[in-house]
Design an enzyme around this catalytic site. Structure first.
Site, PDB file in Angstrom:
ATOM      1  N   GLU A  61      40.049  44.343  77.014  1.00 23.75           N
ATOM      2  CA  GLU A  61      38.792  45.026  76.704  1.00 23.75           C
ATOM      3  C   GLU A  61      37.573  44.185  77.109  1.00 23.75           C
ATOM      4  OE1 GLU A  61      38.106  45.582  72.491  1.00 23.75           O
ATOM      5  OE2 GLU A  61      36.730  47.251  72.879  1.00 23.75           O
ATOM      6  N   ARG A 109      26.553  52.183  68.095  1.00 23.48           N
ATOM      7  CA  ARG A 109      27.878  52.029  67.483  1.00 23.48           C
ATOM      8  C   ARG A 109      28.107  52.964  66.296  1.00 23.48           C
ATOM      9  NH1 ARG A 109      31.520  46.436  67.704  1.00 23.48           N
ATOM     10  NH2 ARG A 109      32.933  47.428  69.159  1.00 23.48           N
ATOM     11  N   ASP A 117      35.316  50.414  76.248  1.00 24.71           N
ATOM     12  CA  ASP A 117      34.646  50.694  74.967  1.00 24.71           C
ATOM     13  C   ASP A 117      33.215  51.117  75.291  1.00 24.71           C
ATOM     14  OD1 ASP A 117      32.988  50.256  72.656  1.00 24.71           O
ATOM     15  OD2 ASP A 117      34.539  48.995  71.778  1.00 24.71           O
ATOM     16  N   HIS A 148      37.752  53.177  73.660  1.00 30.39           N
ATOM     17  CA  HIS A 148      37.080  53.149  72.355  1.00 30.39           C
ATOM     18  C   HIS A 148      35.790  53.936  72.481  1.00 30.39           C
ATOM     19  CE1 HIS A 148      39.038  49.209  70.693  1.00 30.39           C
ATOM     20  NE2 HIS A 148      39.780  50.278  70.485  1.00 30.39           N
ATOM     21  N   GLU A 200      35.861  53.827  67.200  1.00 33.06           N
ATOM     22  CA  GLU A 200      35.638  52.486  66.629  1.00 33.06           C
ATOM     23  C   GLU A 200      34.144  52.421  66.287  1.00 33.06           C
ATOM     24  OE1 GLU A 200      37.317  48.227  67.832  1.00 33.06           O
ATOM     25  OE2 GLU A 200      35.734  48.896  69.164  1.00 33.06           O
ATOM     26  N   HIS A 255      30.265  48.731  74.219  1.00 37.65           N
ATOM     27  CA  HIS A 255      30.066  47.533  75.052  1.00 37.65           C
ATOM     28  C   HIS A 255      29.548  47.911  76.442  1.00 37.65           C
ATOM     29  CE1 HIS A 255      31.962  45.294  71.921  1.00 37.65           C
ATOM     30  NE2 HIS A 255      33.145  45.821  72.105  1.00 37.65           N
ATOM     31  N   GLU A 266      29.007  39.166  71.785  1.00 38.93           N
ATOM     32  CA  GLU A 266      30.232  38.881  71.029  1.00 38.93           C
ATOM     33  C   GLU A 266      31.150  37.901  71.734  1.00 38.93           C
ATOM     34  OE1 GLU A 266      32.230  42.169  68.991  1.00 38.93           O
ATOM     35  OE2 GLU A 266      30.641  43.459  69.729  1.00 38.93           O
TER      36      GLU A 266
HETATM   37  C1  LER Z   1      37.079  45.447  69.435  1.00 36.96           C
HETATM   38  O1  LER Z   1      37.703  46.594  69.951  1.00 36.96           O
HETATM   39  C2  LER Z   1      35.673  45.408  69.827  1.00 36.96           C
HETATM   40  O2  LER Z   1      35.158  46.346  70.383  1.00 36.96           O
HETATM   41  C3  LER Z   1      34.880  44.205  69.565  1.00 36.96           C
HETATM   42  O3  LER Z   1      33.549  44.551  69.346  1.00 36.96           O
HETATM   43  C4  LER Z   1      35.432  43.344  68.470  1.00 36.96           C
HETATM   44  O4  LER Z   1      34.455  42.524  67.948  1.00 36.96           O
HETATM   45 MN    MN Z   2      36.271  48.077  71.045  1.00 35.21          MN
END
Ligand code: LER
Ligand code: MN
Length: 271
Positions: free
Chosen positions: A150, A215, A183, A209, A244, A186, A156
């Site tokens: 990912e 978020r 995701d 995700h 998520e 992100h 992060e």
């Molecule tokens: C985990 O799937 C994720 O998206 C991260 O932000 C974990 O900190």
């Molecule tokens: Mn994620």
């Protein structure tokens, strides 16, 4: 379109988990809300709760498309690229246990934060990741379990932030067992175009995700999920969209909004 909800089987410092309460309550609620599956965040796959949660998911008619591994990093400090070889060895052992658990439910295993951070430069970090994957892939192949790496935004981690960086790793490894987890949260921070990044993944896209730009649940930010779902269909993605999301304004409303909003995008499309 198959939808899953991220459920942690133990308390976690990770915020974007809309399912709160015990994992039993979370599983029951996910089924009630009409999710097709649950993505289980598992710190220790050998724990009694991990096996019990899997059994309970099956009983509740829920698929388990993916196992999250981030708590092995957040709670236990395990990293596939740590400079200390003993930490790397324990991280590989832990993920091997995730592979075995995943094999029992047809899940893939996520390599998110557990890939670690840049230490000693890019080349050295890449080499350590490659070594760790080389140790895991024979098991993954034997067990028929896929691994999804990912890209995670710069706030992060400092290692593997964009889809392109992860695709480079995936291509270098060159195994059909290894692909990308995209995701949307992100990607909204790191990608020039979410659609182009998804297209570049093509069949190397293993898992998705979904969270909106802030978020929160899809529909409560400014991402265009209609377009993203079009692109996923265009590239032939048949996997899950896994919510998520932050538990805001409260866990229940967030989980309900995600499934309601995403279903409405494709009310009549076959899954
Ligand atoms: C985990 O799937 C994720 O998206 C991260 O932000 C974990 O900190
Ligand atoms: Mn994620």
């Amino acid at each position: 379109m198959k939808l899953s909800l991220v459920v942690s089987i133990e308390e976690t410092s990770f915020a974007a988990v809309a399912a709160q309460g015990t994992w039993r309550q979370a599983l029951a609620r996910a089924a009630e809300l009409g999710y097709d599956g649950v993505e289980l965040a598992v710190r220790d796959p050998t724990s009694a709760d991990a096996a019990a949660a899997l059994e309970e998911a099956v009983r509740a008619g829920l698929a388990v498309p993916a196992l999250g591994t981030g708590q092995a990093y957040l709670a236990d400090g395990l990293s596939l690229t740590a400079p200390d070889p003993d930490v790397r060895r324990r991280a590989v052992e832990r993920l091997r246990a995730h592979l075995h658990l995943a094999a029992r439910c047809g899940a893939l295993v996520i390599v998110g934060l557990v890939r670690g951070r840049l230490t000693g430069g890019r080349e050295a970090t890449d080499r350590r990741l490659r070594e760790a994957l080389d140790r895991l892939l024979p098991d993954a192949g034997r067990l028929g379990v896929r691994v999804a790496i990912e890209p995670i935004n710069r706030y992060e981690t400092d290692y593997l932030v964009t889809v392109e960086e992860v695709l480079e790793v995936v291509d270098r490894v060159g195994s059909p067992q290894v692909g990308v987890l995209a995701d949307t949260f992100h990607m909204n921070i790191e990608e020039a175009s979410l659609e182009d990044a998804l297209r570049r993944c093509g069949e190397r896209l293993f898992h998705v995700h979904v969270a909106d730009s802030n978020r929160r649940a899809p529909g409560w930010g400014h991402l265009d999920f209609g377009r993203l779902v079009d692109v996923l269909e265009e590239i032939g993605y048949r996997g899950f969209l896994s919510a998520e999301i932050l538990p805001l304004p409260d866990p229940d409303q967030a989980a309900a909004q995600a499934v309601r909003f995403l279903r409405a995008l494709r009310a009549t499309a076959p899954s």
